[in-house]
Motif scaffolding. Structure first.
Motif, PDB file in Angstrom:
ATOM      1  N   ARG A 139       0.794  -1.227   0.000  1.00 35.54           N
ATOM      2  CA  ARG A 139       0.000   0.000   0.000  1.00 35.54           C
ATOM      3  C   ARG A 139       0.834   1.288   0.000  1.00 35.54           C
ATOM      4  N   ALA A 140       2.139   1.178   0.218  1.00 29.41           N
ATOM      5  CA  ALA A 140       2.957   2.387   0.369  1.00 29.41           C
ATOM      6  C   ALA A 140       2.910   3.250  -0.893  1.00 29.41           C
ATOM      7  N   PHE A 141       3.218   2.670  -2.034  1.00 38.36           N
ATOM      8  CA  PHE A 141       3.260   3.453  -3.273  1.00 38.36           C
ATOM      9  C   PHE A 141       1.865   3.953  -3.651  1.00 38.36           C
ATOM     10  N   ALA A 142       0.846   3.110  -3.434  1.00 42.10           N
ATOM     11  CA  ALA A 142      -0.530   3.514  -3.742  1.00 42.10           C
ATOM     12  C   ALA A 142      -0.965   4.686  -2.866  1.00 42.10           C
ATOM     13  N   SER A 143      -0.517   4.699  -1.609  1.00 38.95           N
ATOM     14  CA  SER A 143      -0.881   5.805  -0.724  1.00 38.95           C
ATOM     15  C   SER A 143      -0.229   7.111  -1.171  1.00 38.95           C
ATOM     16  N   ILE A 144       0.981   7.020  -1.732  1.00 41.64           N
ATOM     17  CA  ILE A 144       1.641   8.210  -2.272  1.00 41.64           C
ATOM     18  C   ILE A 144       0.891   8.734  -3.498  1.00 41.64           C
ATOM     19  N   LEU A 145       0.479   7.807  -4.368  1.00 42.02           N
ATOM     20  CA  LEU A 145      -0.292   8.213  -5.542  1.00 42.02           C
ATOM     21  C   LEU A 145      -1.614   8.851  -5.141  1.00 42.02           C
ATOM     22  N   PHE A 146      -2.261   8.282  -4.134  1.00 45.49           N
ATOM     23  CA  PHE A 146      -3.528   8.846  -3.653  1.00 45.49           C
ATOM     24  C   PHE A 146      -3.302  10.237  -3.079  1.00 45.49           C
ATOM     25  N   LEU A 147      -2.226  10.400  -2.313  1.00 50.17           N
ATOM     26  CA  LEU A 147      -1.907  11.693  -1.721  1.00 50.17           C
ATOM     27  C   LEU A 147      -1.739  12.758  -2.798  1.00 50.17           C
ATOM     28  N   GLU A 148      -0.997  12.416  -3.845  1.00 49.81           N
ATOM     29  CA  GLU A 148      -0.690  13.407  -4.882  1.00 49.81           C
ATOM     30  C   GLU A 148      -1.876  13.673  -5.810  1.00 49.81           C
TER      31      GLU A 148
ATOM     32  N   LEU B 283      13.342   5.243   1.167  1.00 48.91           N
ATOM     33  CA  LEU B 283      12.689   3.980   0.830  1.00 48.91           C
ATOM     34  C   LEU B 283      11.168   4.069   0.907  1.00 48.91           C
ATOM     35  N   LEU B 284      10.638   4.945   1.725  1.00 48.09           N
ATOM     36  CA  LEU B 284       9.222   4.914   2.078  1.00 48.09           C
ATOM     37  C   LEU B 284       8.259   4.991   0.890  1.00 48.09           C
ATOM     38  N   PRO B 285       8.530   5.758  -0.172  1.00 43.67           N
ATOM     39  CA  PRO B 285       7.576   5.757  -1.295  1.00 43.67           C
ATOM     40  C   PRO B 285       7.462   4.402  -2.002  1.00 43.67           C
ATOM     41  N   MET B 286       8.471   3.549  -1.845  1.00 43.61           N
ATOM     42  CA  MET B 286       8.466   2.195  -2.412  1.00 43.61           C
ATOM     43  C   MET B 286       8.284   2.181  -3.928  1.00 43.61           C
ATOM     44  N   ASP B 287       8.880   3.150  -4.621  1.00 43.64           N
ATOM     45  CA  ASP B 287       8.935   3.072  -6.075  1.00 43.64           C
ATOM     46  C   ASP B 287      10.253   2.396  -6.477  1.00 43.64           C
ATOM     47  N   GLN B 288      10.494   2.259  -7.763  1.00 50.82           N
ATOM     48  CA  GLN B 288      11.689   1.559  -8.225  1.00 50.82           C
ATOM     49  C   GLN B 288      12.976   2.287  -7.819  1.00 50.82           C
ATOM     50  N   LEU B 289      12.955   3.608  -7.937  1.00 53.80           N
ATOM     51  CA  LEU B 289      14.139   4.379  -7.568  1.00 53.80           C
ATOM     52  C   LEU B 289      14.463   4.193  -6.097  1.00 53.80           C
ATOM     53  N   ALA B 290      13.441   4.261  -5.237  1.00 56.86           N
ATOM     54  CA  ALA B 290      13.645   4.097  -3.798  1.00 56.86           C
ATOM     55  C   ALA B 290      14.173   2.700  -3.475  1.00 56.86           C
TER      56      ALA B 290
ATOM     57  N   ASP C  79      14.372  -8.990   6.521  1.00 52.30           N
ATOM     58  CA  ASP C  79      13.651  -9.814   5.556  1.00 52.30           C
ATOM     59  C   ASP C  79      13.814  -9.313   4.125  1.00 52.30           C
ATOM     60  N   GLY C  80      14.820  -8.456   3.888  1.00 59.40           N
ATOM     61  CA  GLY C  80      15.059  -7.934   2.548  1.00 59.40           C
ATOM     62  C   GLY C  80      14.509  -6.536   2.381  1.00 59.40           C
ATOM     63  N   VAL C  81      15.147  -5.765   1.510  1.00 59.77           N
ATOM     64  CA  VAL C  81      14.744  -4.379   1.278  1.00 59.77           C
ATOM     65  C   VAL C  81      13.310  -4.322   0.754  1.00 59.77           C
ATOM     66  N   GLY C  82      12.495  -3.488   1.388  1.00 59.19           N
ATOM     67  CA  GLY C  82      11.134  -3.285   0.923  1.00 59.19           C
ATOM     68  C   GLY C  82      10.124  -4.290   1.424  1.00 59.19           C
ATOM     69  N   GLN C  83      10.565  -5.274   2.205  1.00 59.94           N
ATOM     70  CA  GLN C  83       9.627  -6.235   2.775  1.00 59.94           C
ATOM     71  C   GLN C  83       8.974  -5.651   4.033  1.00 59.94           C
ATOM     72  N   ASN C  84       8.012  -6.383   4.573  1.00 57.86           N
ATOM     73  CA  ASN C  84       7.183  -5.837   5.659  1.00 57.86           C
ATOM     74  C   ASN C  84       7.993  -5.333   6.838  1.00 57.86           C
ATOM     75  N   LEU C  85       8.867  -6.172   7.379  1.00 59.53           N
ATOM     76  CA  LEU C  85       9.587  -5.807   8.590  1.00 59.53           C
ATOM     77  C   LEU C  85      10.602  -4.700   8.329  1.00 59.53           C
ATOM     78  N   SER C  86      11.318  -4.788   7.216  1.00 56.81           N
ATOM     79  CA  SER C  86      12.329  -3.770   6.916  1.00 56.81           C
ATOM     80  C   SER C  86      11.676  -2.412   6.652  1.00 56.81           C
ATOM     81  N   LEU C  87      10.549  -2.400   5.934  1.00 57.14           N
ATOM     82  CA  LEU C  87       9.856  -1.137   5.682  1.00 57.14           C
ATOM     83  C   LEU C  87       9.337  -0.536   6.981  1.00 57.14           C
ATOM     84  N   LEU C  88       8.835  -1.378   7.866  1.00 57.37           N
ATOM     85  CA  LEU C  88       8.339  -0.889   9.154  1.00 57.37           C
ATOM     86  C   LEU C  88       9.472  -0.313  10.002  1.00 57.37           C
TER      87      LEU C  88
END
Length: 206
Positions: free
Chosen positions: A55-64, A128-135, A162-171
């Motif tokens: 939901r991270a990237f979708a929430s950014i798109l919704f915000l913008e 990292l938080l926007p979770m797009d490809q660049l991040a 658990d790897g970059v962009g996974q649940n625990l690392s993003l949290l």
């Protein structure tokens, strides 16, 4: 310390000659202003951001796209972060060039350098938080570089278990970015200003 912090922000007396921009270029004050702007805009972004890989990237798109002023708010937060890094770096450079790190201000120099490092780390965790490809790939590259340092592999496992962009690392990046690092920066700023106030003989104002 809180009293000295407030007195530094709102001094009782300032010499007229020291109101000139060329005295310190107000770099420290401008950096702290950028930090406060980041806190304010970040609090507003938290209302819409969802720290999950799905939901991270979708929430950014919704915000913008759907929130009035959302794109402006996100751009303001990003530009303020760039401004903070530039201003803190220039402030550190001015201290070095003018020899302001020498006795009896060595401790404050260490505190200021710690603020520079924390500001860089704060910017990195927010990337990292926007979770797009660049991040994703920028963070992945940073983690690979971290692993090459002494104890780097342990730090890497701590940050991204658990790897970059996974649940625990993003949290973990999210918690570092919105709570732990901002509090650390704020406390060090208070200590930084307290040390300046304590060394009153070095100040152009009281």
């Amino acid at each position: 310390m809180m009293t000295d912090f407030l007195k530094h922000l709102f001094p009782r007396v300032v010499l007229e000659k020291n109101l000139r921009l060329s005295y310190t270029f107000c770099l420290g004050g401008l950096a702290f202003t950028a930090f406060l702007l980041l806190l304010l805009s970040g609090l507003l972004l938290v209302v819409y951001y969802q720290p999950t890989p799905e939901r991270a990237f979708a929430s950014i798109l919704f915000l913008e796209a759907s929130v009035p002023g959302g794109a402006y708010l996100r751009s303001l937060h990003r530009m303020a972060s760039h401004a903070l890094l530039v201003l803190v770096f220039l402030h550190t450079l001015r201290v070095i060039l003018t020899g302001a790190y020498q006795r009896p201000r060595q401790l404050n120099w260490v505190i200021g350098f710690a603020l520079l490092c924390l500001s860089l780390f704060e910017a990195y965790t927010g990337y990292l938080l926007p979770m797009d490809q660049l991040a994703y790939w920028a963070t992945q590259t940073g983690m690979e570089l971290l692993a090459t340092l002494p104890l780097g592999e342990s730090l890497r496992r701590l940050l991204v278990p658990d790897g970059v962009g996974q649940n625990l690392s993003l949290l973990r990046f999210y918690a570092l970015h919105i709570v732990i690092l901002p509090l650390a920066v704020l406390l060090l700023c208070m200590l930084h200003f307290y040390r300046i106030r304590k060394q009153k003989g070095l100040l152009p104002y009281l």
